[in-house]
Design a protein around this motif. Structure first.
Motif, PDB file in Angstrom:
ATOM      1  N   GLY A 210       4.319 -28.572 -52.406  1.00 38.66           N
ATOM      2  CA  GLY A 210       3.795 -27.552 -53.307  1.00 38.66           C
ATOM      3  C   GLY A 210       2.303 -27.259 -53.234  1.00 38.66           C
ATOM      4  N   LEU A 211       1.705 -27.430 -52.036  1.00 37.28           N
ATOM      5  CA  LEU A 211       0.286 -27.074 -51.905  1.00 37.28           C
ATOM      6  C   LEU A 211       0.164 -25.701 -51.256  1.00 37.28           C
ATOM      7  N   SER A 212      -0.856 -24.931 -51.660  1.00 40.06           N
ATOM      8  CA  SER A 212      -1.050 -23.604 -51.077  1.00 40.06           C
ATOM      9  C   SER A 212      -1.719 -23.729 -49.707  1.00 40.06           C
ATOM     10  N   ALA A 213      -1.583 -22.678 -48.896  1.00 36.14           N
ATOM     11  CA  ALA A 213      -2.221 -22.659 -47.575  1.00 36.14           C
ATOM     12  C   ALA A 213      -3.726 -22.848 -47.730  1.00 36.14           C
ATOM     13  N   ASP A 214      -4.250 -22.297 -48.800  1.00 33.67           N
ATOM     14  CA  ASP A 214      -5.680 -22.411 -49.086  1.00 33.67           C
ATOM     15  C   ASP A 214      -6.098 -23.874 -49.266  1.00 33.67           C
ATOM     16  N   GLU A 215      -5.269 -24.605 -49.992  1.00 34.33           N
ATOM     17  CA  GLU A 215      -5.592 -26.012 -50.256  1.00 34.33           C
ATOM     18  C   GLU A 215      -5.511 -26.859 -48.987  1.00 34.33           C
ATOM     19  N   LEU A 216      -4.761 -26.366 -48.008  1.00 35.94           N
ATOM     20  CA  LEU A 216      -4.600 -27.132 -46.770  1.00 35.94           C
ATOM     21  C   LEU A 216      -5.468 -26.604 -45.632  1.00 35.94           C
ATOM     22  N   ALA A 217      -6.280 -25.594 -45.913  1.00 34.05           N
ATOM     23  CA  ALA A 217      -7.115 -24.997 -44.861  1.00 34.05           C
ATOM     24  C   ALA A 217      -7.997 -26.077 -44.241  1.00 34.05           C
ATOM     25  N   PRO A 218      -8.056 -26.130 -42.900  1.00 42.78           N
ATOM     26  CA  PRO A 218      -8.828 -27.198 -42.262  1.00 42.78           C
ATOM     27  C   PRO A 218     -10.324 -27.100 -42.570  1.00 42.78           C
ATOM     28  N   LYS A 219     -10.934 -28.248 -42.731  1.00 40.88           N
ATOM     29  CA  LYS A 219     -12.372 -28.310 -42.955  1.00 40.88           C
ATOM     30  C   LYS A 219     -13.101 -28.738 -41.685  1.00 40.88           C
ATOM     31  N   THR A 220     -12.312 -29.195 -40.715  1.00 39.66           N
ATOM     32  CA  THR A 220     -12.903 -29.499 -39.414  1.00 39.66           C
ATOM     33  C   THR A 220     -11.961 -28.945 -38.353  1.00 39.66           C
ATOM     34  N   GLN A 221     -12.560 -28.565 -37.234  1.00 42.51           N
ATOM     35  CA  GLN A 221     -11.752 -27.944 -36.187  1.00 42.51           C
ATOM     36  C   GLN A 221     -12.116 -28.533 -34.841  1.00 42.51           C
ATOM     37  N   ILE A 222     -11.102 -28.937 -34.081  1.00 42.71           N
ATOM     38  CA  ILE A 222     -11.360 -29.471 -32.740  1.00 42.71           C
ATOM     39  C   ILE A 222     -11.430 -28.304 -31.765  1.00 42.71           C
ATOM     40  N   ARG A 223     -12.567 -28.151 -31.085  1.00 44.14           N
ATOM     41  CA  ARG A 223     -12.720 -27.081 -30.097  1.00 44.14           C
ATOM     42  C   ARG A 223     -12.050 -27.461 -28.780  1.00 44.14           C
ATOM     43  N   LYS A 224     -12.342 -28.682 -28.338  1.00 39.65           N
ATOM     44  CA  LYS A 224     -11.721 -29.123 -27.081  1.00 39.65           C
ATOM     45  C   LYS A 224     -11.775 -30.639 -26.995  1.00 39.65           C
ATOM     46  N   ILE A 225     -10.888 -31.190 -26.200  1.00 38.48           N
ATOM     47  CA  ILE A 225     -10.992 -32.621 -25.913  1.00 38.48           C
ATOM     48  C   ILE A 225     -11.096 -32.800 -24.401  1.00 38.48           C
ATOM     49  N   TYR A 226     -11.687 -33.887 -23.997  1.00 39.91           N
ATOM     50  CA  TYR A 226     -11.918 -34.126 -22.562  1.00 39.91           C
ATOM     51  C   TYR A 226     -12.131 -35.608 -22.319  1.00 39.91           C
ATOM     52  N   VAL A 227     -12.034 -35.970 -21.041  1.00 43.15           N
ATOM     53  CA  VAL A 227     -12.297 -37.362 -20.670  1.00 43.15           C
ATOM     54  C   VAL A 227     -13.814 -37.570 -20.704  1.00 43.15           C
ATOM     55  N   PRO A 228     -14.282 -38.600 -21.404  1.00 48.26           N
ATOM     56  CA  PRO A 228     -15.732 -38.781 -21.555  1.00 48.26           C
ATOM     57  C   PRO A 228     -16.440 -38.997 -20.227  1.00 48.26           C
ATOM     58  N   GLN A 229     -17.690 -38.569 -20.183  1.00 52.54           N
ATOM     59  CA  GLN A 229     -18.479 -38.798 -18.981  1.00 52.54           C
ATOM     60  C   GLN A 229     -18.977 -40.235 -18.972  1.00 52.54           C
ATOM     61  N   LYS A 230     -19.058 -40.780 -17.781  1.00 45.46           N
ATOM     62  CA  LYS A 230     -19.551 -42.149 -17.662  1.00 45.46           C
ATOM     63  C   LYS A 230     -21.067 -42.175 -17.710  1.00 45.46           C
ATOM     64  N   SER A 231     -21.591 -43.210 -18.381  1.00 46.54           N
ATOM     65  CA  SER A 231     -23.048 -43.285 -18.467  1.00 46.54           C
ATOM     66  C   SER A 231     -23.607 -44.240 -17.413  1.00 46.54           C
ATOM     67  N   LYS A 232     -22.740 -45.019 -16.808  1.00 47.88           N
ATOM     68  CA  LYS A 232     -23.217 -46.041 -15.884  1.00 47.88           C
ATOM     69  C   LYS A 232     -22.522 -45.875 -14.536  1.00 47.88           C
ATOM     70  N   GLN A 233     -23.205 -46.204 -13.468  1.00 51.73           N
ATOM     71  CA  GLN A 233     -22.583 -46.217 -12.153  1.00 51.73           C
ATOM     72  C   GLN A 233     -21.804 -47.516 -12.004  1.00 51.73           C
ATOM     73  N   THR A 234     -20.510 -47.435 -11.973  1.00 50.70           N
ATOM     74  CA  THR A 234     -19.725 -48.652 -11.800  1.00 50.70           C
ATOM     75  C   THR A 234     -19.369 -48.806 -10.336  1.00 50.70           C
TER      76      THR A 234
END
Ligand code: FAD
Lengths: 259, 322
Positions: A210-234
């Motif tokens: 019984g919640l309205s769409a308004d009450e469930l509207a996202p407050k955060t949004q994921i733009r994209k996900i990706y494999v993190p860049q490495k900071s060290k030369q392994t």
């Protein structure tokens, strides 16, 4: 004591993750799932509290059809009944949305304790339980390592940083977010699995929540996900096990000079 | 305005709060927003003075007997009143245990966005985009807060250099809040019995994680540690399962070490583990998953089955000893 424990289904810890076409989450095809780690400790805490104080443990999961298996597992471990909140409208909620849905279901059900894990292994928001407490108007504590209950008063041990702990007291009903390691997990027995078949799993959809769409509207949004860049030369060392061993020991001795 | 939350215990500023100050300075550099800081408590004048030596517009103190000890109810109620008075656009915090405890409640009470546990930021066309880890560091996500301001953002410890804060001279101002009905009653903080093993002094550490699968297999890694003359340590799940005692746990809720060599066996490299060992001079990781986050900080990496590699290493280390 009436305890609701929230269990989230997450991809198994060693899953190979593939990014979806929209690039904003993973593909959920071909994955196997498990109960979020700290939620399992929440379930165990609930079962132990029930053993001590009597009452009821209700396993709640918000998730698609496959999340039923999480509830079944909890019932097999000893939870009394299940609540499965499932609706396409709830497919991509953020922490606030998920907490709103859980809070609505918990309110309708009534409870002395609402338990969640301290964060999920997928999104890792670490917010859902605390937001639910705010929406329900109850006190809360996070990163809980012990729960004691006497005459409607709770006393919980919170883990703090640098090896510190702190006891905090407040009245029930309340929300606690449970830290992994608070107890020793039990596993389902054959008897438990058989008994679980007779236990009720109640379904709740968006209309029931019984919640309205308004009450469930996202407050955060994921733009994209990706494999993190490495900071060290392994330097990756390859070969057979014995070749790797010889090369690594040589490098540790002559290059890194650790011995 | 950007408002930075300053955390303290008994008037002693948590060093991690300077990282949030630094984040605010960097974001302000791109957006031109003014920066203020706020500290809650009772007797926090000296702490506020310390913060005021950084380049900030103002430091607000919120003194109240009810804020003497941290409580989730007290801090979120007080912070809410401060936000109503100051009307910030952005509230920045460091993702400490304390912030985890009250920030979601505070943001939810205002029905505002909280993007928590971020590791980086960028400002794109005036918009703040945050990066946070998902799947325990196996993936990164770019996230934006949506809806009305203020937006709340917390950064993971270590995401900014607190020691690189620009110096300045900020004005210290007092704000008052009304507090009643705090439900949590905290007791004194305490430490459990002192650790029996002090790993901080060990020059070589071999550490075992959940990749070891079963308690009896720990022996395989212990043999390697013995052959190398190293101390044995573990990730949290190993200690949670009581396969090794708590005082051998490395990480944010265990010991922090900086040995000459740290060899991680079957450890994925979740941030809470990395913070305890990333200061090691040489880091070696053995993991069957080439995407495991531990390789992001490893000097030497071995992608393979630990049950094959570790015994071979033990044999090699024993040869070397002779
Ligand atoms: C508030 C908080 C505090 C925490 N504090 C700590 C802390 O102090 N210390 C800590 O360690 N964690 C801590 N954690 C937990 C942390 O988030 C991770 O869950 C934990 O570090 C994971 O441990 P792991 O790497 O051993 O296990 P996993 O993440 O399960 O990783 C196991 C790894 O083993 C590899 N593997 C499996 N089989 C093999 C094989 N045969 N050969 C080679 N590799 C194999 C897998 O690829 C995987 O990468 C904390 C979490 C929270 C939320």
């Amino acid at each position: 004591m009436k305890i609701i424990v929230c269990l989230k289904q997450v991809p198994k810890n060693d899953s190979i993750l593939r990014i979806n076409e929209q690039g904003n989450w993973i593909q959920d095809r071909d994955l196997t799932y498990e109960i979020n780690e700290s939620d399992q400790y929440g379930l165990e805490a609930a079962l132990q509290l029930k053993e001590k104080h009597g009452g009821e443990v209700i396993a709640l999961s918000l998730g698609p059809a496959r999340a039923q298996s999480v509830i079944k597992e909890a019932l097999a471990r000893g939870a009394d009944r299940g609540l499965h909140i499932e609706d396409a409208a709830f497919d991509s909620l953020d922490a606030f949305g998920a907490a709103s849905v859980i809070a609505a279901a918990a309110k309708a059900e009534g409870f002395d304790l609402l338990l969640t894990g301290l964060q999920s292994d997928d999104h890792g928001y670490a917010q859902t339980g605390v937001i639910a407490a705010e929406l329900l108007g109850t006190p809360h504590a996070t990163i809980v390592m012990d729960v004691q209950s006497e005459d409607g008063k709770l006393k919980v041990k919170r883990e703090l940083e640098s090896g510190y702990f702190q006891w905090v007291s407040f009245p029930a009903p309340a929300v606690l977010t449970i830290q992994s390691g608070i107890n020793t997990l039990r596993y389902a027995t054959l008897k438990g699995i058989m008994a679980a078949k007779k236990k009720e799993i109640k379904k709740l959809d968006a209309a029931a929540i019984g919640l309205s769409a308004d009450e469930l509207a996202p407050k955060t949004q994921i733009r994209k996900i990706y494999v993190p860049q490495k900071s060290k030369q392994t330097q990756f060392i390859e070969g057979s096990a014995s070749e790797i061993a010889a090369k690594l020991m040589d490098k540790l001795k002559n290059e890194a000079r650790v011995f | 305005m950007i408002l930075v939350f300053i955390e303290h215990v008994d008037g002693k500023v948590n060093k991690a709060s300077y990282e949030a100050v630094r984040a605010a300075q960097l974001i302000s550099g791109a957006t031109g927003q003014a920066i203020s800081a706020v500290i809650f408590g009772s007797g926090v004048g000296a702490a506020a003075g310390e913060i005021a030596a950084k380049k900030l517009g103002a430091v607000y103190t919120v003194e109240n007997d009810a804020l003497k000890s941290y409580t989730a109810d007290g801090y979120s109620a007080a912070f809410k009143q401060v936000i109503e008075q100051l009307q910030p656009e952005l509230v920045l915090m460091t993702h400490t245990y304390e912030v985890r405890d009250f920030a979601p409640k505070l943001a939810a009470s205002l029905r505002r966005a909280l993007v928590g546990d971020c590791i980086a930021h960028k400002v794109e066309g005036g918009e703040l985009v945050l990066t946070r880890q998902v799947f325990q560091g196996k993936m990164a996500a770019d996230v934006v807060p949506v809806g009305d301001k203020p937006h709340f953002v917390s950064f993971q410890i270590g995401s900014f250099r607190g020691d690189e804060c620009e110096a300045g001279q900020a004005e210290v101002k007092a704000l008052t809040v009304n507090l009643a009905g705090i439900r949590q009653q905290p007791e004194e903080r305490f430490k459990e019995a002192k650790a029996a093993v002090d790993l901080t002094a060990a020059p070589l550490i071999v550490s075992v994680g959940r990749g070891i699968k079963e308690q009896k297999n720990i022996e395989i890694v212990k043999k390697l540690a013995d052959a190398m003359g190293a101390e044995l340590s573990a990730s949290r799940p190993i200690c949670d399962n009581e396969w090794l005692p708590m005082d051998r746990q490395i990480g944010s809720s265990g010991q922090t070490v900086a040995p000459k060599m740290y060899l991680a066996v079957g450890i994925s490299g979740a941030i809470q583990h990395l913070v305890g060992m990333k200061g090691a001079r040489t880091i070696v990781a053995i993991n069957k998953d080439k995407e495991a986050p531990i390789f992001e900080i490893a000097d030497y990496g071995i992608v393979g089955d630990l049950f094959e590699i570790v015994p071979a290493l033990t044999a090699e280390a024993e040869k070397l000893k002779q």
